[in-house]
Motif scaffolding. Structure first.
Motif, PDB file in Angstrom:
ATOM      1  N   ARG A 208      -0.309  -7.577  -8.045  1.00 59.98           N
ATOM      2  CA  ARG A 208      -1.186  -7.448  -9.217  1.00 59.98           C
ATOM      3  C   ARG A 208      -2.480  -6.742  -8.850  1.00 59.98           C
ATOM      4  O   ARG A 208      -2.939  -5.829  -9.543  1.00 59.98           O
ATOM      5  CB  ARG A 208      -1.490  -8.818  -9.823  1.00 59.98           C
ATOM      6  N   ALA A 209      -3.071  -7.154  -7.726  1.00 56.97           N
ATOM      7  CA  ALA A 209      -4.332  -6.546  -7.285  1.00 56.97           C
ATOM      8  C   ALA A 209      -4.140  -5.057  -6.962  1.00 56.97           C
ATOM      9  O   ALA A 209      -4.992  -4.234  -7.297  1.00 56.97           O
ATOM     10  CB  ALA A 209      -4.880  -7.293  -6.075  1.00 56.97           C
ATOM     11  N   ALA A 210      -3.022  -4.723  -6.332  1.00 53.58           N
ATOM     12  CA  ALA A 210      -2.746  -3.326  -5.999  1.00 53.58           C
ATOM     13  C   ALA A 210      -2.569  -2.493  -7.272  1.00 53.58           C
ATOM     14  O   ALA A 210      -3.095  -1.376  -7.369  1.00 53.58           O
ATOM     15  CB  ALA A 210      -1.514  -3.225  -5.112  1.00 53.58           C
ATOM     16  N   CYS A 211      -1.844  -3.032  -8.240  1.00 57.08           N
ATOM     17  CA  CYS A 211      -1.658  -2.324  -9.508  1.00 57.08           C
ATOM     18  C   CYS A 211      -2.997  -2.142 -10.217  1.00 57.08           C
ATOM     19  O   CYS A 211      -3.288  -1.063 -10.738  1.00 57.08           O
ATOM     20  CB  CYS A 211      -0.671  -3.077 -10.403  1.00 57.08           C
ATOM     21  N   GLN A 212      -3.808  -3.181 -10.244  1.00 62.17           N
ATOM     22  CA  GLN A 212      -5.105  -3.098 -10.911  1.00 62.17           C
ATOM     23  C   GLN A 212      -5.995  -2.069 -10.234  1.00 62.17           C
ATOM     24  O   GLN A 212      -6.679  -1.289 -10.904  1.00 62.17           O
ATOM     25  CB  GLN A 212      -5.797  -4.461 -10.931  1.00 62.17           C
ATOM     26  N   LYS A 213      -5.968  -2.026  -8.905  1.00 64.44           N
ATOM     27  CA  LYS A 213      -6.778  -1.061  -8.164  1.00 64.44           C
ATOM     28  C   LYS A 213      -6.360   0.366  -8.515  1.00 64.44           C
ATOM     29  O   LYS A 213      -7.201   1.229  -8.724  1.00 64.44           O
ATOM     30  CB  LYS A 213      -6.617  -1.309  -6.665  1.00 64.44           C
ATOM     31  N   ARG A 214      -5.055   0.590  -8.606  1.00 64.80           N
ATOM     32  CA  ARG A 214      -4.571   1.932  -8.950  1.00 64.80           C
ATOM     33  C   ARG A 214      -4.918   2.297 -10.392  1.00 64.80           C
ATOM     34  O   ARG A 214      -5.260   3.443 -10.685  1.00 64.80           O
ATOM     35  CB  ARG A 214      -3.080   2.021  -8.699  1.00 64.80           C
TER      36      ARG A 214
ATOM     37  N   ALA B 152       0.820  -1.208   0.000  1.00 65.82           N
ATOM     38  CA  ALA B 152       0.000   0.000   0.000  1.00 65.82           C
ATOM     39  C   ALA B 152       0.857   1.262   0.000  1.00 65.82           C
ATOM     40  O   ALA B 152       0.429   2.311  -0.480  1.00 65.82           O
ATOM     41  CB  ALA B 152      -0.931  -0.006   1.204  1.00 65.82           C
TER      42      ALA B 152
ATOM     43  N   GLN C 256      -0.905 -10.186  -4.698  1.00 68.77           N
ATOM     44  CA  GLN C 256      -1.167  -8.950  -3.948  1.00 68.77           C
ATOM     45  C   GLN C 256      -0.700  -7.733  -4.747  1.00 68.77           C
ATOM     46  O   GLN C 256      -1.400  -6.715  -4.807  1.00 68.77           O
ATOM     47  CB  GLN C 256      -0.457  -8.979  -2.592  1.00 68.77           C
TER      48      GLN C 256
ATOM     49  N   ASN D 104     -19.147   5.143  -6.286  1.00 66.50           N
ATOM     50  CA  ASN D 104     -19.257   3.678  -6.380  1.00 66.50           C
ATOM     51  C   ASN D 104     -19.165   3.261  -7.797  1.00 66.50           C
ATOM     52  O   ASN D 104     -19.703   3.538  -8.687  1.00 66.50           O
ATOM     53  CB  ASN D 104     -20.551   3.184  -5.749  1.00 66.50           C
TER      54      ASN D 104
ATOM     55  N   ASP E  55      -7.520   1.146 -12.068  1.00 68.58           N
ATOM     56  CA  ASP E  55      -8.966   1.388 -12.080  1.00 68.58           C
ATOM     57  C   ASP E  55      -9.294   2.776 -11.533  1.00 68.58           C
ATOM     58  O   ASP E  55     -10.148   3.485 -12.062  1.00 68.58           O
ATOM     59  CB  ASP E  55      -9.703   0.320 -11.279  1.00 68.58           C
ATOM     60  N   ALA E  56      -8.594   3.171 -10.449  1.00 67.56           N
ATOM     61  CA  ALA E  56      -8.826   4.492  -9.859  1.00 67.56           C
ATOM     62  C   ALA E  56      -8.402   5.593 -10.824  1.00 67.56           C
ATOM     63  O   ALA E  56      -9.095   6.606 -10.961  1.00 67.56           O
ATOM     64  CB  ALA E  56      -8.080   4.619  -8.536  1.00 67.56           C
TER      65      ALA E  56
END
Length: 89
Positions: A54-60, A15, A52, A89, A62-63
């Protein structure tokens, strides 16, 4: 196994990483796994860490995409700012 201090780290340190740092770390894990000489237990730990990251990169990503899509245009049709993503949302 102490995931907080080992090479795999933990979700909290992910994070704190920039997108570029997380992507570089993910690429390093992929290279290690592709070499095929990592012991099974270490491979599993690396895979979990990679997921973990990959998910963090994808979240960023998407944001960032959501922020770009929420660019507000002014009366002249030019971008005049962005709307906050908080509560969206």
């Amino acid at each position: 196994m102490d995931e907080g201090n080992g090479p795999a780290g933990n979700a909290a340190d992910i994070a704190e990483m920039s997108f570029e740092q997380a992507l570089t770390a993910l690429e390093g894990i992929v290279q290690q796994l592709e070499q095929g000489d990592v012991p099974l237990d270490d491979s599993i730990t690396l895979y979990e860490r990679g997921e973990q990251l990959r998910a963090a990169c994808q979240k960023r990503l998407d944001a960032a995409q959501a922020r770009i899509e929420k660019i507000v245009t002014g009366a002249d049709g030019k971008p005049s700012g962005t709307t906050p993503l908080d509560g969206a949302n």
